[in-house]
Design a protein around this motif. Structure first.
Motif, short mmCIF file in Angstrom:
data_model
loop_
_atom_site.label_atom_id
_atom_site.label_comp_id
_atom_site.label_asym_id
_atom_site.label_seq_id
_atom_site.Cartn_x
_atom_site.Cartn_y
_atom_site.Cartn_z
N PHE A 64 -0.93 -7.84 -0.23
CA PHE A 64 -0.34 -6.86 -1.14
C PHE A 64 -0.03 -7.50 -2.50
CE2 PHE A 64 1.58 -3.21 1.59
CZ PHE A 64 0.34 -2.98 2.14
N ASP A 65 0.46 -8.72 -2.48
CA ASP A 65 0.82 -9.40 -3.73
C ASP A 65 -0.40 -9.66 -4.60
OD1 ASP A 65 3.51 -9.45 -3.12
OD2 ASP A 65 3.44 -11.43 -2.18
N ALA B 226 2.80 1.03 0.39
CA ALA B 226 1.67 0.56 -0.41
C ALA B 226 1.82 0.90 -1.89
CB ALA B 226 0.37 1.15 0.14
N LEU B 227 2.35 2.07 -2.18
CA LEU B 227 2.41 2.53 -3.57
C LEU B 227 3.61 1.96 -4.33
CD1 LEU B 227 1.40 6.26 -3.05
CD2 LEU B 227 -0.04 4.39 -3.86
N ILE B 228 4.73 1.69 -3.63
CA ILE B 228 5.94 1.23 -4.31
C ILE B 228 5.98 -0.29 -4.44
CG2 ILE B 228 7.49 0.89 -2.34
CD1 ILE B 228 9.61 2.42 -3.92
N TRP B 229 5.07 -0.96 -3.78
CA TRP B 229 5.06 -2.43 -3.80
C TRP B 229 4.98 -2.94 -5.24
CZ3 TRP B 229 5.43 -5.13 0.78
CH2 TRP B 229 5.28 -6.52 0.72
N PRO B 230 5.85 -3.88 -5.63
CA PRO B 230 5.87 -4.34 -7.04
C PRO B 230 4.60 -5.10 -7.41
CG PRO B 230 7.35 -5.66 -5.69
CD PRO B 230 6.92 -4.52 -4.84
N VAL C 166 -6.03 -0.69 -3.30
CA VAL C 166 -6.39 -1.63 -2.24
C VAL C 166 -5.23 -1.82 -1.27
CG1 VAL C 166 -7.04 -4.02 -1.76
CG2 VAL C 166 -8.11 -2.79 -3.66
N ARG C 167 -4.01 -1.84 -1.78
CA ARG C 167 -2.86 -1.95 -0.89
C ARG C 167 -2.83 -0.79 0.10
NH1 ARG C 167 0.07 -3.25 -5.72
NH2 ARG C 167 1.04 -1.18 -5.68
N LEU C 168 -3.12 0.40 -0.39
CA LEU C 168 -3.13 1.56 0.50
C LEU C 168 -4.20 1.41 1.56
CD1 LEU C 168 -2.05 4.32 1.26
CD2 LEU C 168 -3.55 5.34 -0.46
N ALA C 169 -5.38 0.93 1.18
CA ALA C 169 -6.46 0.74 2.16
C ALA C 169 -6.07 -0.32 3.19
CB ALA C 169 -7.74 0.33 1.45
N LEU C 170 -5.46 -1.40 2.75
CA LEU C 170 -5.03 -2.46 3.67
C LEU C 170 -3.94 -1.95 4.62
CD1 LEU C 170 -4.94 -5.44 1.16
CD2 LEU C 170 -6.45 -5.26 3.14
N ALA C 171 -3.02 -1.16 4.08
CA ALA C 171 -1.95 -0.60 4.92
C ALA C 171 -2.52 0.33 5.98
CB ALA C 171 -0.93 0.13 4.04
N SER D 172 2.36 -7.90 -9.20
CA SER D 172 2.64 -9.31 -9.49
C SER D 172 2.40 -9.66 -10.96
CB SER D 172 1.76 -10.20 -8.61
OG SER D 172 0.38 -10.02 -8.95
N GLY D 173 1.61 -8.86 -11.64
CA GLY D 173 1.26 -9.16 -13.03
C GLY D 173 -0.01 -9.96 -13.17
N ALA D 174 -0.46 -10.60 -12.10
CA ALA D 174 -1.70 -11.37 -12.13
C ALA D 174 -2.88 -10.45 -11.89
CB ALA D 174 -1.65 -12.47 -11.07
N ALA D 175 -4.06 -10.94 -12.24
CA ALA D 175 -5.28 -10.17 -12.00
C ALA D 175 -5.47 -9.99 -10.50
CB ALA D 175 -6.48 -10.88 -12.60
N PRO D 176 -5.81 -8.77 -10.06
CA PRO D 176 -5.98 -8.53 -8.62
C PRO D 176 -7.08 -9.42 -8.03
CG PRO D 176 -5.86 -6.45 -9.81
CD PRO D 176 -5.99 -7.53 -10.85
N SER D 177 -6.80 -9.97 -6.85
CA SER D 177 -7.80 -10.77 -6.13
C SER D 177 -7.67 -10.49 -4.64
CB SER D 177 -7.60 -12.26 -6.40
OG SER D 177 -6.28 -12.66 -6.04
N PRO D 178 -7.97 -9.24 -4.25
CA PRO D 178 -7.79 -8.85 -2.84
C PRO D 178 -8.80 -9.57 -1.94
CG PRO D 178 -8.97 -7.14 -4.02
CD PRO D 178 -8.55 -8.14 -5.06
#
Length: 517
Positions: A123-124, A85-89, A130-135, A91-97
């Motif tokens: 994740f993208d 979750a933490l190392i995931w690159p 949020v990635r950590l929560a999803l993972a 995307s540069g776009a505004a987050p929209s989880p």
């Protein structure tokens, strides 16, 4: 999803159950719509979202980052779920989880082969928290210390509602709990829950000072039995077995559920292993046997035969549709005796006769822990609790064999103790020392002075210091040289002036265990 991710992060570092309740209640006050209900389902373990193994998460990350960097990061972080979750690159776009409701439902309904693709897409679109929560959601991880009962307590706190009323309605509800929240917000009547859980009478430990001031003539005593407190419910043709915290454990004990035929009502008791098939009354089996039946997802058929269980009942809340809770204990007991006479898998907790403090002390000296209940008291979970009086502690003179410093989460150091067997020390367990600070410091100085060997953090010492150790019981321990170990030992006094041969012999504990001393 952002708010739920922040809640998970805060819960991971919460220092106490009270803090966890405050954090969850604050989230529930702010959250709205289906997210609130799905958060309750996830935190309370009512939704199965386990679809991705930790190794699969690392494999997803390996497709996007340098392999050596991933390896080093994994070694540093130590957990594959957090690492991915933490190392995931970014995307540069505004987050929209995705909203929590969307993610939870999608994971619960997906296959294990499709879930990694879902997760990668989310994740993208998400930041690290949020990635950590999803993972964690996909791996089925819940915050430490968060239990279903604690989640219900948080709901009560968020809506200033009665926890007992919530628990009575709880088991008729399913995620995302729309009718439940409609009632809590005053938009609908309380939903009904046939064969639901009723709040149990609380119990409170009684210290010696409070016991001395108690009018014992107003109380009836029963033994406090080993096992798990349960509630047996048969209503509207539905059979349920609930734990003391209100969790439905019926699937773990199909043998008990089958024996409930015709037992219409709600009953309070203790579930434990049986030492044999004969009964009622049954003989309780060893606690370690009973634990084999608990904490499982399925119960193999062989285990039903190897570890038979029974319920020792001590109160009745409903007799059919009649509410018995308003009646005094004496009348409830009469009705209970009539209802379960001759049933399999069920027996009665015997009443213990005593007259005055001397008779009560005699029971405690036999190693019996007691529950005191007002004879005229009704069954009111919001009223005065039942009182637990522990057995009088037994003591043994033991030798100090080794000392180990306290680890993370431990209250302090522990000390290996032993008794004499054929004149040589034989270990019988580890005991904490709760003496005054000055006495503990003196003990530590003695340990440093008499150390004979070091094994990591453990200091072996010359067996020359005699301790008085209080304990609750003696159990078999085949892996120990003595063959026995003490239950809940605690160093209560250091006998500085006694010689080593003043320590007790193993035979004294053996006799103690057989009940002849």
């Amino acid at each position: 999803m952002k708010a739920f991710a922040a809640l998970l992060d805060a819960l991971a570092f919460a220092s106490s159950p009270a803090v966890r309740v405050r954090l969850m209640a604050a989230y529930l006050e702010r959250a709205g719509g289906p997210d609130r209900g799905w958060a309750v389902a996830v935190l309370g373990g009512r939704l199965d979202t386990v679809r991705v193994r930790p190794a699969a998460l690392l494999a997803l990350a390996a497709e996007r980052v340098d392999g050596e960097l991933l390896r080093l990061s994994s070694d540093f972080v130590g957990d594959p779920v957090e690492t991915a979750a933490l190392i995931w690159p970014e995307s540069g776009a505004a987050p929209s989880p995705p909203p929590l409701a969307e993610a939870a439902l999608a994971l619960a309904g997906s296959s294990r082969s499709a879930a990694p693709g879902l997760l990668a897409g989310w994740f993208d679109r998400s930041d690290a928290s949020v990635r950590l929560a999803l993972a964690q959601l996909a791996a089925g991880r819940r915050p430490p210390g968060v239990t279903p009962r604690l989640v219900r307590t948080a709901i009560a706190a968020a809506f200033s509602a009665d926890l007992g009323a919530i628990e009575e309605a709880w088991h008729g509800q399913t995620p995302p709990y729309g009718p439940l929240f409609a009632w809590l917000e005053g938009r609908a009547p309380r939903p009904e829950a046939p064969a639901g859980f009723r709040p149990l009478m609380p119990v409170r430990a009684l210290d010696e000072t409070a016991l001395a001031g108690l009018d014992l003539s107003r109380y009836r005593a029963e033994q406090q039995w080993p096992g798990r407190r349960v509630q047996v419910v048969l209503e509207s043709g539905r059979r349920r077995l609930y734990s003391g915290s209100g969790d439905d454990i019926s699937f773990l004990f199909p043998d008990v559920i089958a024996a409930m035929e015709g037992l219409d009502g709600v009953f309070d008791g203790v579930l434990t292993a049986a030492a044999g098939p004969d009964g009622p009354p049954f003989r309780p089996g060893p606690p370690e046997a009973f634990e084999r039946r608990f904490g499982r997802k399925t119960v193999p058929r062989r285990l039903l035969a190897e570890v038979p269980v029974f319920v020792r009942l001590f109160d009745i809340l409903f007799d059919g549709g009649e509410d018995m809770r308003v009646l005094p204990l004496s009348q409830r007991r009469e009705r209970l005796e009539a209802r379960i006479a001759g049933r399999s898998r069920f027996d009665l907790s015997p009443r213990l006769a005593f007259e005055g403090p001397e008779a009560l002390d005699a029971l405690r000296r036999q190693g019996v822990s007691l529950v005191l209940k007002p004879v005229d008291g009704s069954y009111r979970p919001g009223g005065p609790p039942w009182l637990v009086v522990g057995a009088a502690p037994r003591t043994v003179r033991a030798l100090l064999l080794a000392a180990r410093p306290g680890g993370l989460g431990e209250a302090g150091p522990s000390y290996s103790i032993g008794v004499l067997r054929d004149g040589a020390p034989a270990a019988i367990g580890d005991a904490p020392c709760r003496l005054a600070a000055g006495e503990r410091e003196r003990l530590d100085r003695w340990v440093r002075k008499h150390t004979t060997g070091r094994y990591g953090p453990v200091r072996a010492v010359e067996p020359a210091l005699v301790l008085e150790v209080a304990f609750d019981d003696v159990r078999p321990a085949p892996r120990r040289k003595a063959g026995l170990a003490l239950e809940r030992p605690e160093i209560t006094r250091i006998l500085w002036d006694l010689p080593p041969d003043a320590a007790d012999d193993l035979e004294r504990l053996t006799v103690n265990r057989t009940g002849q001393a």
